[in-house]
Scaffold this active site. Structure first.
Site, PDB file in Angstrom:
ATOM      1  N   GLU A   7      11.166   6.682  12.759  1.00  0.00           N
ATOM      2  CA  GLU A   7       9.741   6.650  13.121  1.00  0.00           C
ATOM      3  C   GLU A   7       9.317   5.284  13.626  1.00  0.00           C
ATOM      4  OE1 GLU A   7       5.408   7.615  11.071  1.00  0.00           O
ATOM      5  OE2 GLU A   7       7.148   8.872  10.670  1.00  0.00           O
ATOM      6  N   LYS A   8       9.943   4.236  13.082  1.00  0.00           N
ATOM      7  CA  LYS A   8       9.574   2.878  13.478  1.00  0.00           C
ATOM      8  C   LYS A   8      10.783   1.964  13.350  1.00  0.00           C
ATOM      9  CE  LYS A   8       6.150   2.977  10.476  1.00  0.00           C
ATOM     10  NZ  LYS A   8       6.312   4.115   9.565  1.00  0.00           N
ATOM     11  N   ASP A 103       9.183   9.666   9.060  1.00  0.00           N
ATOM     12  CA  ASP A 103       8.720   9.495   7.681  1.00  0.00           C
ATOM     13  C   ASP A 103       8.653  10.850   6.983  1.00  0.00           C
ATOM     14  OD1 ASP A 103       8.558   6.786   7.846  1.00  0.00           O
ATOM     15  OD2 ASP A 103       6.381   6.673   8.038  1.00  0.00           O
ATOM     16  N   ASP A 105       6.762  13.051   5.731  1.00  0.00           N
ATOM     17  CA  ASP A 105       5.516  13.794   5.590  1.00  0.00           C
ATOM     18  C   ASP A 105       5.301  14.605   6.864  1.00  0.00           C
ATOM     19  OD1 ASP A 105       4.738  11.934   7.475  1.00  0.00           O
ATOM     20  OD2 ASP A 105       3.325  10.894   6.182  1.00  0.00           O
ATOM     21  N   TYR A 328       8.340   5.250  -0.383  1.00  0.00           N
ATOM     22  CA  TYR A 328       7.412   5.629   0.691  1.00  0.00           C
ATOM     23  C   TYR A 328       5.968   5.750   0.165  1.00  0.00           C
ATOM     24  CZ  TYR A 328       5.319   8.338   4.465  1.00  0.00           C
ATOM     25  OH  TYR A 328       4.500   8.777   5.471  1.00  0.00           O
ATOM     26  N   ARG A 330       2.879   6.598   1.693  1.00  0.00           N
ATOM     27  CA  ARG A 330       1.853   7.538   2.178  1.00  0.00           C
ATOM     28  C   ARG A 330       2.081   8.931   1.592  1.00  0.00           C
ATOM     29  NH1 ARG A 330      -0.622   5.769   7.416  1.00  0.00           N
ATOM     30  NH2 ARG A 330       0.055   3.636   7.756  1.00  0.00           N
TER      31      ARG A 330
END
Length: 640
Positions: A7-8, A103, A105, A328, A330
């Site tokens: 994701e990043k 991520d 989610d 993680y 979030r």
């Protein structure tokens, strides 16, 4: 060639560290020793197309073009990250296998999936895609995740749920913001009236709370206490419980509003015999509260450290990505997979040598008294979805220079994890019912037997005061007592409190409390409320940036513009009912119990009806302001 898409960049580097060496680091990817590649997105690198991207005529805001409902939804590259998208286009063509490393989610799931779809990856490659779920960026945890790849198809419902939410935000925000802005401009308010499915009900909560405070009229109410004495001259106090016949003189909370009624009770009980009608003594225990998800952590940090939601989220991201001290952040889950319990002993051992201070016990003291063999209710596989609760990793913080905010948040997360390895808080509760002159009085007492996990929490002033109170005498059913006198205590009803960071977050997560319809309230009790773990902080900040909310000390109150906006909008747009129901439906989509169409079709009807309803609204209360055209900024503004 295997292609890992993170994701990043920080996640990509953590993945590469666990894969074959030597490695060549390029601007857009990392080439591994075995020829595989790790690349990344930079958050979202695609965004929903603007109305004018579908039709140039839609660039101008006009009522006769509403509602805007795309026949075929379009995404477009975000300008600042086009180079990374170009690199991914080349890499996915070269790849024989793709590993999705977004991520854990639903947003992380969609973020990579939408890139795969946009780049028109072949169906064969899509079918063979694997899902890498990482919630801890430390090397051992990443290696464990790499050894446990999933089938990406199993996570498609999460992606569909996130897609539905993204499109719903666009439909609702774009159409209603345009409709109400145009009507506002026609009345002289020549600025943007931003409307969103989450931000507007949140603003509505604050506006209505301030209206309740402004309109509140304090009323006196009365309590009666009986001063009692036993045959052994042991004194204690019991409180009168108004009977059903007295309810006509009470408010909805059972408080007596008529002073004469309370005075009459006092005259009847003074210098009268009293009889113990019932005594119930129970040994009770209270297990440790669950580890944190993001919202519960933000609420706790707001209460203890006066930190706002956005600051807590930013600190968590640093603890996760930069320092690798927590999992993680979030997360919307407060449970842990049973498999994770195997790492508990290692984490406790690491924390027992921590040099970080905490109250009333240091982290080292907290950890050294923990029992790694205990398995609390937090370990429950059935409650864990794509991600688990926020907990400390196996990495020590001793040699890391944490700032005060980071120390506070890390300490909270650590303590909430450590209490899972402490015994229950145990106490003995006694409830006594006493009859005096026909009236019922009650007295309660609580005696602590074992602090258990509560020894890690400093006692509040209220708790310290209650601990200093004299215990009830030994009583049994049938005992005769003497009421020496009655005491009248006069009090005033208090207005509701203005929202704070903690209470506003609590309201957003427990939105069912603010819904009047009992059927809807029942449905909402099991949902995540308004917004998601990842978006709530940004929604609150957005309302401040748009000058709809402001702070007065710890209070969060609405501005004049925010109040005028809520008054101008139809009531349905300002209540949490509809948008919270959307969250419930989105949750059902992610759990495969509802379809994309069952969510989107009714939504388009609702948006059309609300646009029509705007014609009936009164915008005259809005302040008259000069128009400052900011069309480009307006199009890019978030409207969720």
């Amino acid at each position: 060639m295997k292609l890992y898409i993170a994701e990043k960049p920080s996640l990509a580097r953590a993945i590469a560290a666990a894969l074959p060496k030597p490695q060549k680091k390029h601007k857009t990817h990392i080439e591994l020793g075995n020829g595989d590649v790790v690349s990344w997105c930079i958050g979202h690198i695609l965004t929903q197309a603007n109305p004018e991207d579908y039709d140039a005529e839609l660039k101008k805001w006009r009522l006769d073009t509403l509602p805007i409902i795309p026949d075929q939804w379009q995404l477009k590259p975000i300008y600042q990250t086009r180079a990374q998208l170009t690199a991914l286009r080349k890499l996915v063509k070269q790849a024989s296998e793709i590993i999705h490393a977004g991520d854990p989610d639903r947003e992380g799931q969609l973020l990579i999936d939408e890139v795969i779809d946009y780049l028109k990856v072949s169906q064969q490659k899509k079918q063979s895609m694997k899902r890498l779920l990482i919630s801890d960026l430390n090397l051992p945890a990443v290696k464990r995740a790499l050894a446990n790849l999933k089938d990406n198809r199993d996570f498609m419902p999460l992606s569909i749920s996130a897609l539905a939410r993204s499109r719903a935000d666009w439909l609702y925000g774009i159409n209603l913001t345009r409709a109400y802005t145009i009507h506002g401009q026609q009345s002289g308010f020549n600025s943007v009236l931003s409307v969103g499915r989450v931000q507007t009900p949140v603003l509505g909560l604050v506006v209505r709370r301030e209206q309740e405070i402004a309109n509140f009229v304090s009323k006196p109410f009365y309590q009666v206490f009986a001063h009692l004495i036993t045959n052994n001259n042991e004194a204690f106090t019991a409180k009168w419980q108004p009977s059903e016949n007295c309810q006509q003189y009470c408010d909805e909370e059972g408080r007596v509003l008529v002073k004469g009624l309370a005075e009459n009770v006092i005259s009847r009980i003074t210098n009268q015999p009293a009889f113990v009608e019932n005594v119930v003594t129970e040994d009770k225990h209270q297990t440790a509260p669950l580890p944190f998800n993001l919202s519960s952590l933000q609420i706790s940090a707001a209460k203890q450290f006066s930190m706002n939601a956005k600051l807590v989220l930013d600190v968590c991201q640093a603890l996760y990505e930069k320092h690798k001290l927590i999992t993680y952040p979030r997360s919307d889950c407060r449970y842990l997979p049973k498999e994770q319990h195997k790492q508990a002993a290692g984490i406790l051992n690491m924390l027992s040598s921590s040099t970080l201070a905490a109250k009333p016990l240091t982290i080292a003291q907290q950890a050294s008294q923990a029992d790694a063999s205990l398995i609390s209710k937090a370990w429950n596989n059935s409650k864990v979805g794509a991600h688990h609760a926020i907990i400390p990793t196996e990495k020590s913080a001793n040699n890391i220079n944490l700032n005060p905010f980071e120390k506070n948040i890390y300490s909270l997360i650590v303590r909430q994890y450590l209490i899972q390895f402490y015994p229950a808080y145990q106490y003995q509760q006694t409830k006594v019912a006493i009859r005096i002159a026909g009236g019922l009085f009650s007295a309660n007492n609580k005696v602590e037997l074992a602090l258990g996990w509560q020894k890690l929490f400093p006692a509040s002033k209220k708790e310290q005061h209650s601990q200093q109170q004299v215990n009830l005498p030994k009583l049994k059913k049938g005992d005769e007592l003497h009421c020496q006198s009655g005491e009248l205590v006069s009090k005033e009803t208090s207005p509701p409190q203005s929202f704070t960071d903690a209470s506003l977050l609590s309201a957003m997560t427990g939105i069912s409390r603010y819904v009047s319809d009992p059927d809807i309230r029942k449905v909402l009790k099991d949902t995540d409320g308004l917004g998601t773990e990842a978006t709530r902080a940004n929604i609150i900040e957005l309302l401040f940036k748009r000058n709809f909310l402001k702070r007065q000390g710890k209070k969060i109150i609405a501005t004049d513009i925010g109040i005028a906006l809520i008054k101008a909008l139809p009531i349905a747009a300002t209540l949490p009912d509809m948008t919270a129901q959307w969250e419930a439906k989105l949750g059902e989509i992610s759990e495969k119990s509802a379809s994309y169409a069952s969510f989107m079709q009714p939504l388009t009807t609702t948006v059309s009806e609300m646009i029509t309803a705007a014609n009936q609204q009164d915008f005259s209360a809005l302040p008259k302001v000069a128009f400052k055209p900011k069309s480009k900024r307006i199009r890019k503004r978030k409207t969720f």
